[in-house]
Design a protein around this motif. Structure first.
Motif, PDB file in Angstrom:
ATOM      1  N   LEU A  48      20.854  30.530 104.562  1.00 52.99           N
ATOM      2  CA  LEU A  48      21.739  31.312 102.800  1.00 52.99           C
ATOM      3  C   LEU A  48      22.635  30.636 102.991  1.00 52.99           C
ATOM      4  O   LEU A  48      23.523  30.246 101.697  1.00 52.99           O
ATOM      5  N   SER A  49      23.642  30.120 104.535  1.00 52.30           N
ATOM      6  CA  SER A  49      24.179  28.589 103.732  1.00 52.30           C
ATOM      7  C   SER A  49      23.672  27.052 102.925  1.00 52.30           C
ATOM      8  O   SER A  49      24.005  27.081 102.309  1.00 52.30           O
ATOM      9  N   GLU A  59      23.192  28.373  99.198  1.00 50.78           N
ATOM     10  CA  GLU A  59      25.100  28.378  99.121  1.00 50.78           C
ATOM     11  C   GLU A  59      25.163  26.567  98.802  1.00 50.78           C
ATOM     12  O   GLU A  59      25.649  26.576  97.386  1.00 50.78           O
ATOM     13  N   ASN A 111      22.641  25.840  95.571  1.00 49.23           N
ATOM     14  CA  ASN A 111      23.337  25.762  94.352  1.00 49.23           C
ATOM     15  C   ASN A 111      24.854  25.300  93.732  1.00 49.23           C
ATOM     16  O   ASN A 111      24.825  25.351  92.649  1.00 49.23           O
ATOM     17  N   GLN A 112      25.331  24.965  94.377  1.00 51.14           N
ATOM     18  CA  GLN A 112      27.210  24.397  93.685  1.00 51.14           C
ATOM     19  C   GLN A 112      26.035  23.142  92.962  1.00 51.14           C
ATOM     20  O   GLN A 112      27.359  23.195  92.073  1.00 51.14           O
TER      21      GLN A 112
END
Length: 671
Positions: free
Chosen positions: A184-185, A188, A191-192
């Protein structure tokens, strides 16, 4: 019974449609929780009726393969898991396992199984990986596929840095199973800077691993955890803990959460604890897996047609949301059944945007008080991989517009007939969706396996070349196909070659391709094995058929009616005239006590030069032998080929008869 059968058929079509969206296209149409609810409902209905209908997803552990990847046949089947969604289900599973252990110990008092003990692991929500190592080197990586055959994705998996390319164990061949995930990290961070952000980690991992460009896979920075050895030609383990330690020693990344317990009560407490902490992990999980730890007990418990009896998946509760029911459309299936599909105002559940929901049938609509619900707010539930289900209205008032049930087929305009809770179009000779559905089913992988064929091909052939029956496929020519849009010389020749190749088929696949009502792959295999002739089966009576395994009155009547139908008789006659040649496997040798393998328990190990181990096993089983995977005091004979490992050693220690001369084996097999 009729109502139950119609409900099962509706459920099966919905589940299979979303299996296709999820597994083949990587475009899930519904939430995980909804899939679990539909699937469990189907399992319960099949258990209650004792009938498994055609195309039932419970008969298979799996789905279609994408073109563009090489097929890979797993050395050992990758099993699906039965599910428990509450403590009652878990207790029922434990009770069944305990009874089987007690029964075994009663029969084998000299060598009883130990008391049940358990291991609890996380159920990762990613893409299943099956890695093959030969003499310490990674030589193949594959998806789960249908559990028997997967897609080769070695180049993609090699980009995962947590996957070892070589391992210390070099004595033979092993298949190691795990899960490819995106943390998940990592999602994230990705997606940035991504031009197109990814919605969730599960689809991000699955899409990357099934991308034909390994560079895309590498950019996702995937991870992988491993939890099982599905195949080995020499290794044995006493229990799960020993196997996990082997994986750890060979540089595989192990789940950060593996717990061992001696009682089912402790297991239940642990499940409750993990449910409360599910969102603290840096990866998606959709439940936990409970397994019997002892390997000998696993072997004794064995498998059903679909699941290992020694493991169960404890699934998390479904997720629900409130949205607005906008419209209802009516779709026609290949059996003529009319299924309502609801369109709702888009709503996001667990990273998936839901727009379509199942309504099952008109009985379901009325039972849930949805008859006057258009424009009203409704509860929807998404579970695992299936289309979301509408649970009911938010309010009790009939404050919405009426859902009008059709009286004519939305495709051909024929009058509809109500059978139980379902509407049916009886115009099976002219209704377009029914005809296209039958042709697509006939050509599918588990049926005639006509390569390059798809539902889009069926629609094009129907529309432009007048194909109305599977037999019409074998009358098509190069000149017919080349004039079609998107058909070049190569595509036309490939399809014609696929038609020709499909003519030589086994009888069981041909029977499944015909789409006999109320029969699936298991039933058609039983029919093929028993009659070994299409002509003999077509002449069979219902009284004869009910004597066969798992064939009851309803199925028997369906088979007899199907083969007495003049339309079906003509279609089959045309297929045979076109050169389709369904043949049954060679009849087994008559078993008798003089046969040296009759009644013997045999283990195969090592490599044979004249045949594969699977071929040898089939020949031995035809002679009355029982084939097992591990050596014990109960083993009568070990057949040892080249590079035989620990199984041969154990057989020598136990003084078991060993056949290590392949010529001797061939002579005995040939009598």
């Amino acid at each position: 019974m009729t109502d139950a059968l119609q409900a099962m058929k509706a459920l099966i079509e919905e589940i299979n449609h979303h299996n296709y969206l999820y597994y083949t296209l990587d475009q899930p149409g519904i939430a995980d929780a909804d899939y679990d609810k539909l699937y469990d409902k189907l399992v319960a209905m099949e258990r209650e009726t004792g009938i498994v209908l055609p195309d039932s997803p419970t008969g298979r552990v799996g789905d279609q393969l994408l073109k563009g990847f090489d097929e890979h046949k797993h050395r050992a089947r990758l099993w699906s898991l039965d599910k428990a969604q509450n403590h009652e289900d878990l207790t029922a599973w434990h009770t069944r396992a305990a009874k089987l252990v007690n029964d075994y110990n009663t029969r084998n008092p000299e060598n009883p199984l130990p008391p049940l003990s358990f291991v609890v692991e996380l159920k990762f929500d990613g893409l299943t990986l099956n890695l093959t190592y030969e003499h310490g080197r990674l030589v193949q990586a594959a998806t789960r596929g249908n559990g028997v055959v997967g897609e080769g994705i070695l180049a993609q998996v090699k980009t995962i840095k947590s996957v070892p390319l070589t391992i210390p164990y070099t004595d033979g061949v092993i298949e190691v199973q795990g899960e490819g995930i995106m943390n998940l990290s990592v999602l994230e961070a990705y997606n940035q800077t991504a031009a197109e952000p990814l919605k969730n980690a599960r689809n991000a991992a699955a899409g990357a691993l099934r991308n034909l460009n390994p560079k895309v896979t590498a950019e996702r920075k995937l991870n992988a955890y491993f939890y099982n050895i599905g195949y080995t030609d020499g290794l044995t383990f006493a229990d799960h803990r020993e196997m996990v330690e082997f994986l750890r020693e060979n540089r595989f990344r192990i789940s950060p959460f593996v717990r061992y317990f001696d009682s089912i009560e402790e297991v239940a407490q642990e499940l409750d604890a993990v449910v409360s902490m599910r969102n603290t992990f840096d990866f998606l999980i959709d439940g936990l897996v409970v397994k019997v730890s002892d390997m000998r007990t696993r072997e004794a418990l064995g498998y059903t047609d679909k699941f290992p009896r020694w493991a169960v998946a404890f699934k998390f509760e479904a997720e629900e949301a409130i949205t607005t029911l906008q419209s209802v459309s009516w779709e026609v299936g290949r059996t003529g059944k009319i299924t309502p599909v609801a369109k709702v105002e888009p709503v996001d559940i667990a990273g998936v945007t839901v727009q379509n929901c199942t309504l099952n049938n008109i009985g379901d609509i009325e039972r849930k008080n949805l008859k006057h619900a258009l424009g009203s707010q409704v509860y929807i539930r998404r579970s695992n991989d299936v289309i979301p289900e509408i649970l009911g209205k938010v309010t009790e008032e009939q404050d919405g517009e009426e859902i009008v049930f059709p009286e004519q087929c939305p495709s051909c305009g024929s009058p509809l007939e109500l059978k139980g809770a379902h509407l049916f179009c009886l115009n099976r000779l002219e209704c377009r969706p029914q005809l296209i559905g039958r042709i697509t089913h006939f050509a599918s992988r588990d049926a005639m396996d006509i390569e390059t064929f798809s539902i889009m091909t069926a629609e094009q052939l129907y529309q432009e070349l007048g194909v109305r029956d599977p037999a019409d496929l074998y009358g098509l020519t190069f000149d017919d196909l080349i004039k079609l849009e998107r058909f070049g010389e190569k595509k036309a020749n490939n399809l014609l070659a696929a038609f020709e190749k499909s003519k030589q088929c086994d009888l069981a696949s041909f029977l499944f391709a015909l789409g006999i009502p109320n029969t699936g792959k298991t039933t058609t295999k039983v029919l093929a094995d028993h009659y070994r002739s299409l002509d003999k089966l077509m002449e069979a009576t219902a009284e004869e058929l009910v004597l066969l395994q798992d064939i009851g009155d309803i199925v028997a009547d369906s088979i007899v009616s199907f083969f007495r139908d003049p339309v079906m008789q003509r279609s089959i006659e045309r297929l045979l005239q076109a050169g389709v040649n369904p043949v049954s496997e060679e009849a087994p040798v008559i078993m008798n006590a003089e046969n040296p393998f009759f009644g013997k328990t045999i283990v195969l190990t090592g490599t044979l030069s004249s045949m594969s181990r699977d071929e040898a096993a089939k020949k031995l089983e035809a002679l009355g032998a029982k084939i097992t995977g591990s050596v014990s005091k109960k083993t009568d004979i070990v057949v040892a080929g080249e590079s035989a490992g620990s199984k041969l050693t154990k057989a020598q220690q136990l003084g078991i008869r060993i056949i290590d001369d392949e010529q001797e084996l061939l002579q005995l097999l040939n009598g």
